[in-house]
Design a protein around this motif. Sequence first.
Motif, PDB file in Angstrom:
ATOM      1  N   MET A   1      13.407   9.792 -11.302  1.00 17.13           N
ATOM      2  CA  MET A   1      12.720   9.619 -10.025  1.00 17.13           C
ATOM      3  C   MET A   1      11.930   8.305 -10.015  1.00 17.13           C
ATOM      4  SD  MET A   1      10.386  12.269  -7.941  1.00 17.13           S
ATOM      5  CE  MET A   1       8.902  12.239  -8.899  1.00 17.13           C
ATOM      6  N   ILE A   2      11.982   7.650  -8.883  1.00 15.13           N
ATOM      7  CA  ILE A   2      11.230   6.400  -8.717  1.00 15.13           C
ATOM      8  C   ILE A   2      10.331   6.572  -7.494  1.00 15.13           C
ATOM      9  CG2 ILE A   2      11.378   3.908  -8.325  1.00 15.13           C
ATOM     10  CD1 ILE A   2      14.311   4.100  -9.332  1.00 15.13           C
ATOM     11  N   GLU A   3       9.099   6.184  -7.628  1.00 19.10           N
ATOM     12  CA  GLU A   3       8.176   6.288  -6.504  1.00 19.10           C
ATOM     13  C   GLU A   3       7.389   4.995  -6.361  1.00 19.10           C
ATOM     14  OE1 GLU A   3       6.093   9.984  -7.074  1.00 19.10           O
ATOM     15  OE2 GLU A   3       5.683  10.105  -4.923  1.00 19.10           O
ATOM     16  N   ALA A   4       7.382   4.471  -5.143  1.00 20.64           N
ATOM     17  CA  ALA A   4       6.590   3.266  -4.884  1.00 20.64           C
ATOM     18  C   ALA A   4       5.672   3.563  -3.717  1.00 20.64           C
ATOM     19  CB  ALA A   4       7.500   2.092  -4.544  1.00 20.64           C
ATOM     20  N   SER A   5       4.424   3.123  -3.823  1.00 22.36           N
ATOM     21  CA  SER A   5       3.534   3.290  -2.676  1.00 22.36           C
ATOM     22  C   SER A   5       2.682   2.044  -2.489  1.00 22.36           C
ATOM     23  CB  SER A   5       2.653   4.537  -2.843  1.00 22.36           C
ATOM     24  OG  SER A   5       1.761   4.364  -3.900  1.00 22.36           O
ATOM     25  N   GLY A   6       2.819   1.494  -1.303  1.00 22.67           N
ATOM     26  CA  GLY A   6       2.012   0.331  -0.929  1.00 22.67           C
ATOM     27  C   GLY A   6       2.281  -0.919  -1.750  1.00 22.67           C
ATOM     28  N   LEU A   7       3.476  -1.003  -2.343  1.00 24.55           N
ATOM     29  CA  LEU A   7       3.790  -2.173  -3.174  1.00 24.55           C
ATOM     30  C   LEU A   7       3.673  -3.458  -2.356  1.00 24.55           C
ATOM     31  CD1 LEU A   7       6.875  -1.507  -5.484  1.00 24.55           C
ATOM     32  CD2 LEU A   7       4.486  -1.886  -6.122  1.00 24.55           C
ATOM     33  N   THR A   8       2.910  -4.380  -2.874  1.00 23.25           N
ATOM     34  CA  THR A   8       2.673  -5.642  -2.170  1.00 23.25           C
ATOM     35  C   THR A   8       2.679  -6.785  -3.167  1.00 23.25           C
ATOM     36  OG1 THR A   8       1.328  -4.531  -0.507  1.00 23.25           O
ATOM     37  CG2 THR A   8       1.018  -6.918  -0.733  1.00 23.25           C
ATOM     38  N   LYS A   9       3.348  -7.877  -2.790  1.00 25.07           N
ATOM     39  CA  LYS A   9       3.289  -9.081  -3.607  1.00 25.07           C
ATOM     40  C   LYS A   9       3.032 -10.280  -2.708  1.00 25.07           C
ATOM     41  CE  LYS A   9       3.664 -11.761  -7.193  1.00 25.07           C
ATOM     42  NZ  LYS A   9       2.706 -11.679  -8.306  1.00 25.07           N
ATOM     43  N   ARG A  10       1.966 -10.994  -3.013  1.00 17.86           N
ATOM     44  CA  ARG A  10       1.671 -12.230  -2.280  1.00 17.86           C
ATOM     45  C   ARG A  10       1.643 -13.382  -3.265  1.00 17.86           C
ATOM     46  NH1 ARG A  10      -1.683  -8.842   0.988  1.00 17.86           N
ATOM     47  NH2 ARG A  10      -3.368  -8.971  -0.524  1.00 17.86           N
ATOM     48  N   TYR A  11       2.236 -14.509  -2.849  1.00 17.56           N
ATOM     49  CA  TYR A  11       2.108 -15.756  -3.606  1.00 17.56           C
ATOM     50  C   TYR A  11       1.216 -16.649  -2.760  1.00 17.56           C
ATOM     51  CZ  TYR A  11       6.182 -14.101  -6.217  1.00 17.56           C
ATOM     52  OH  TYR A  11       7.059 -13.359  -6.960  1.00 17.56           O
ATOM     53  N   GLY A  12      -0.066 -16.682  -3.076  1.00 23.39           N
ATOM     54  CA  GLY A  12      -0.996 -17.407  -2.219  1.00 23.39           C
ATOM     55  C   GLY A  12      -1.006 -16.771  -0.848  1.00 23.39           C
ATOM     56  N   ALA A  13      -0.736 -17.555   0.183  1.00 28.91           N
ATOM     57  CA  ALA A  13      -0.747 -17.025   1.540  1.00 28.91           C
ATOM     58  C   ALA A  13       0.595 -16.395   1.899  1.00 28.91           C
ATOM     59  CB  ALA A  13      -1.073 -18.136   2.539  1.00 28.91           C
ATOM     60  N   GLN A  14       1.617 -16.718   1.128  1.00 26.63           N
ATOM     61  CA  GLN A  14       2.959 -16.240   1.458  1.00 26.63           C
ATOM     62  C   GLN A  14       3.151 -14.806   0.973  1.00 26.63           C
ATOM     63  OE1 GLN A  14       6.160 -18.167  -0.588  1.00 26.63           O
ATOM     64  NE2 GLN A  14       7.630 -16.885   0.504  1.00 26.63           N
ATOM     65  N   VAL A  15       3.637 -13.963   1.877  1.00 26.28           N
ATOM     66  CA  VAL A  15       3.860 -12.561   1.543  1.00 26.28           C
ATOM     67  C   VAL A  15       5.324 -12.365   1.169  1.00 26.28           C
ATOM     68  CG1 VAL A  15       3.803 -10.201   2.399  1.00 26.28           C
ATOM     69  CG2 VAL A  15       2.030 -11.818   3.077  1.00 26.28           C
ATOM     70  N   ALA A  16       5.569 -11.905  -0.042  1.00 26.82           N
ATOM     71  CA  ALA A  16       6.947 -11.653  -0.479  1.00 26.82           C
ATOM     72  C   ALA A  16       7.338 -10.209  -0.217  1.00 26.82           C
ATOM     73  CB  ALA A  16       7.103 -11.982  -1.962  1.00 26.82           C
ATOM     74  N   VAL A  17       6.407  -9.301  -0.487  1.00 30.75           N
ATOM     75  CA  VAL A  17       6.635  -7.872  -0.250  1.00 30.75           C
ATOM     76  C   VAL A  17       5.354  -7.302   0.351  1.00 30.75           C
ATOM     77  CG1 VAL A  17       7.086  -5.638  -1.321  1.00 30.75           C
ATOM     78  CG2 VAL A  17       8.274  -7.677  -2.180  1.00 30.75           C
ATOM     79  N   GLN A  18       5.506  -6.543   1.433  1.00 27.80           N
ATOM     80  CA  GLN A  18       4.330  -6.064   2.154  1.00 27.80           C
ATOM     81  C   GLN A  18       4.340  -4.542   2.259  1.00 27.80           C
ATOM     82  OE1 GLN A  18       1.724  -7.960   3.658  1.00 27.80           O
ATOM     83  NE2 GLN A  18       0.813  -5.954   3.977  1.00 27.80           N
ATOM     84  N   ASP A  19       3.433  -3.882   1.528  1.00 26.12           N
ATOM     85  CA  ASP A  19       3.151  -2.467   1.730  1.00 26.12           C
ATOM     86  C   ASP A  19       4.420  -1.601   1.736  1.00 26.12           C
ATOM     87  OD1 ASP A  19       1.461  -0.345   2.066  1.00 26.12           O
ATOM     88  OD2 ASP A  19       1.463  -0.470   4.245  1.00 26.12           O
TER      89      ASP A  19
END
Lengths: 296, 243
Positions: A1-19
């Motif tokens: 099982m894999i569970e992700a919640s609210g995963l977010t990655k920002r590089y400075g101001a740039q959003v790569a993955v949002q919530d």
Amino acid sequence: MIEASGLTKRYGAQVAVQDLSFRCEPGTVTGFLGPNGAGKSTTLRMICGLTVRTAGQATVLGTDYRRIANPARHVGVMLDASAQHSGRRGRETLRLCAETIGADPGLVDEVLTLVGLDRAAARRRVGKYSLGMRQRLGLAHVLIGDPEVLILDEPANGLDPEGIIWMRELLRGFADRGGTVLLSSHLLNEVETLADQLLLISQGRLVASGSKQELLAGNGTLVRSPEPEVLARALAAAGIEVAATDGGLIAEADPEVVGRAALAGGAPLSELRPAEGAGLEQLFLSLTSAEQEQGS
Amino acid sequence: MSAPTDRSVRPALTRLGRVEARKMIDTRAALWLLILTALSAVAAVLVGVLFDDASRDFGETFVDAMLAVSVLLPIVPILLVTGEWSQRTALGTFALVPIRERVMAAKLLALVALLAAVTLLCLGLAALGAAISGDGLGFSGAEAGDVILFELLTLLFGFGIAAVLMNSPAAIVLNFVVPIVVGAIAAISAGVESVVSWVDPSAWSALTDSTAAEWDKIATAALAWVVLPIAAGLVRLRRRDIA
């Protein structure tokens, strides 16, 4: 099982993955779809503790990946089949992996045969491998730990049609035995026959998720008539939303409802069916078109 | 290859160290590098035996061999560290061992194993040289210990630079250039030299000749060029996104 919640990655101001939040259940194959650059690889790397998360949580088998004592014996991870030392022989890379995770070294040749790399291929240096052979070697790395979960980034890349069918059967069998599979692709047709669940992301955001059936059901009915104006009036009179497709209409309703509306409006039909395949493809294209327009 | 283990047990550091040692020898580039390094030891012993008229004993030949290998040998641990990035194997390595410090500790173990193997090789070659030339078997344990420490510091110097830079060409170049540059800066004036000598890795060279070793300077240079770079490299590694 894999569970992700609210995963977010920002590089400075740039959003790569949002919530990003989702769940992959045992016994299922989840297709993680999105155009190149949508954030699929970043998400998978965050799950595996390789990319530092800006926010959010991810667990595999209920644990943070980095806290699993010997992760490769539980989770098979292939994030880039090309990321192998070009000067090392294929078999040697797998031996290193087996030794690292304490897998039975006797399995090395067995697994190489399973993924379709013969002795001659296994003796060659990885630098001489085609992308398809690297994918097969990558799958060997993933399988040698006998895991319960597979996380694969673009595993079909570089495989020939025969190889794709082989991989599909391998992963289907893995899921049918109770395993959890999460695989990414930027091509819908690579995963649509294999996946039970679909996650669609665009520009780092989840834009659709659910079972393949659910996503298909939301796609209405393809309907064609030799008298398109009459059909259009009939459906409008019944309050059914439509979108034009080549020579026909995609109606936002079940086939039966559409058929009755056509009958009531006196429109002859030449075709009436659930907008499968094409519908999912349209969904995929429409969800990702904004990004592609930006990119072009 | 060792026996399979329980799947819920973290791989032992010794196991990871064996894997890293294997990585030092199982690629084409690594193999050639080791062959060249071994040849440089052979050459040093041969030159000493054949052309040096001064009588030399076993211990001196051993020191010569260790000095000869110290030129190329640091490239082995450098590539062991930077190869993960230049060949992108880090993606797989750190997926298998997500606690990143353990991988670096394993690489350090492999470095020590390399030092042990090279020391044995040089001892063997020196013995062979003494047998051929008929020179004495004189051997000082203290001198041998000093040259082994020198070799260890030389390897760790390369390892530290590699750990910080994570880039093969840059690390190899700096491995050779830093001692030259530090020496050049020290040569500017006696005043500068008195300061710079505390962080000059050439202080380690006193371990290999008859000059008195300045242990305080050996220690401060090791702090500056071994401890600090490895610590900085670990900090960078912890924070780094691996792609």
